[in-house]
Write an enzyme that holds these catalytic residues in place. Structure first.
Site, PDB file in Angstrom:
ATOM      1  N   LYS A 206     -26.813   1.623  -5.235  1.00  0.00           N
ATOM      2  CA  LYS A 206     -25.390   1.917  -5.744  1.00  0.00           C
ATOM      3  C   LYS A 206     -26.330   1.748  -7.342  1.00  0.00           C
ATOM      4  CE  LYS A 206     -21.614   0.783  -2.685  1.00  0.00           C
ATOM      5  NZ  LYS A 206     -20.811  -0.559  -2.535  1.00  0.00           N
ATOM      6  N   ARG A 245     -24.786  -1.660   5.210  1.00  0.00           N
ATOM      7  CA  ARG A 245     -23.739  -0.478   5.160  1.00  0.00           C
ATOM      8  C   ARG A 245     -25.407   0.017   4.643  1.00  0.00           C
ATOM      9  NH1 ARG A 245     -21.125   3.169   2.843  1.00  0.00           N
ATOM     10  NH2 ARG A 245     -20.416   4.466   3.537  1.00  0.00           N
TER      11      ARG A 245
END
Length: 266
Positions: A206, A245
């Protein structure tokens, strides 16, 4: 939990797995590299993304879920639509991963409850097109506020008939949160584990990692963030997370094994 984005516009690998055969092969590779679950999604939820229509999402997701499930792969479906969740469940999915935690589609919680499906409740305030606006990223105390809001989302799921032992919680890193707020949440993962449900942490590649690793004003490219992702997988495992994840399974699978081995010494 390995990620398969069957999309043209996901922030990390948009377009690489849009073809169903490529997505299926990617899912198999993730399992070979240590993924226990393969998370298949047909709609990007990157900041600023606009929604795809229901037929497109179904066309992208269901064939991939069906083929991987037929191979014996445990598949989660990453969707905010009840219809897609139902179709993926029928095709063999084992879990519904809804980044809105049941808030985007009023029928989602009932579909999940009726199916008896395991369900990820992620902290969510707004769709991707507007989630990073200042009115959605304001918190008095981010960890306290996110925990409180997640508790309400969990209560809504329970009220709809979703079984408590089927719920997973996710603090929603990057969703209506600034980079600094993401770091505050990661430093307090125990507060989310204390909610009493398995904890999913989705930090992989991210933007806040790209900012941390930036070369001056240039963000580290997404595929150069996997080592940092594995470091956060270690942090998450130490904090008692149920799953992480990730876009690349092997580094995080190895990190989790190391943490488990150290835990066996305790």
């Amino acid at each position: 939990m390995g990620v398969v984005n069957v999309t043209p516009d996901s922030f990390s690998d948009g377009g690489r797995w849009l073809d169903a055969d490529a997505a299926i092969a990617r899912g198999r590779r993730l399992v070979a590299d240590g993924a226990d679950l393969v998370d298949v999604g047909g709609e990007s939820t990157r900041p600023g993304a606009t929604r795809v229509d229901e037929p497109t999402e179904l066309e992208r997701v269901v064939p991939v879920v069906r083929e991987l499930a037929a191979d014996g792969v445990a598949v989660s479906v990453d969707t905010m639509r009840a219809s897609v969740a139902a179709a993926a469940w029928e095709a063999g999915a084992s879990l519904v991963n809804d980044v809105s935690g049941g808030r985007a589609d009023p029928e989602m919680l009932q579909v999940v409850a009726d199916a008896g499906a395991p369900f990820v409740v992620m902290h969510w305030r707004a769709h991707s097109a507007s989630m990073q606006h200042a009115d959605h990223t304001h918190y008095d105390v981010v960890v306290t506020d996110v925990v409180r809001e997640l508790e309400r989302q969990v209560a809504d799921a329970l009220d709809a008939g979703v079984r408590a032992d089927r719920l997973v919680v996710d603090p929603g890193l990057g969703f209506s949160k600034t980079g600094e707020q993401n770091w505050e949440i990661l430093a307090s993962l125990e507060a989310f584990a204390a909610l009493g449900h398995p904890l999913l942490v989705a930090a992989s590649r991210k933007r806040f990692l790209g900012e941390l690793l930036a070369d001056g004003d240039e963000l580290r490219p997404t595929d150069g963030r996997d080592d940092a992702t594995a470091a956060l997988s270690t942090v998450s495992a130490r904090a008692g997370a149920w799953a992480v994840r990730v876009h690349e399974a092997r580094p995080s699978a190895d990190a989790v094994r190391v943490v488990a081995r150290l835990g066996a010494q305790a």
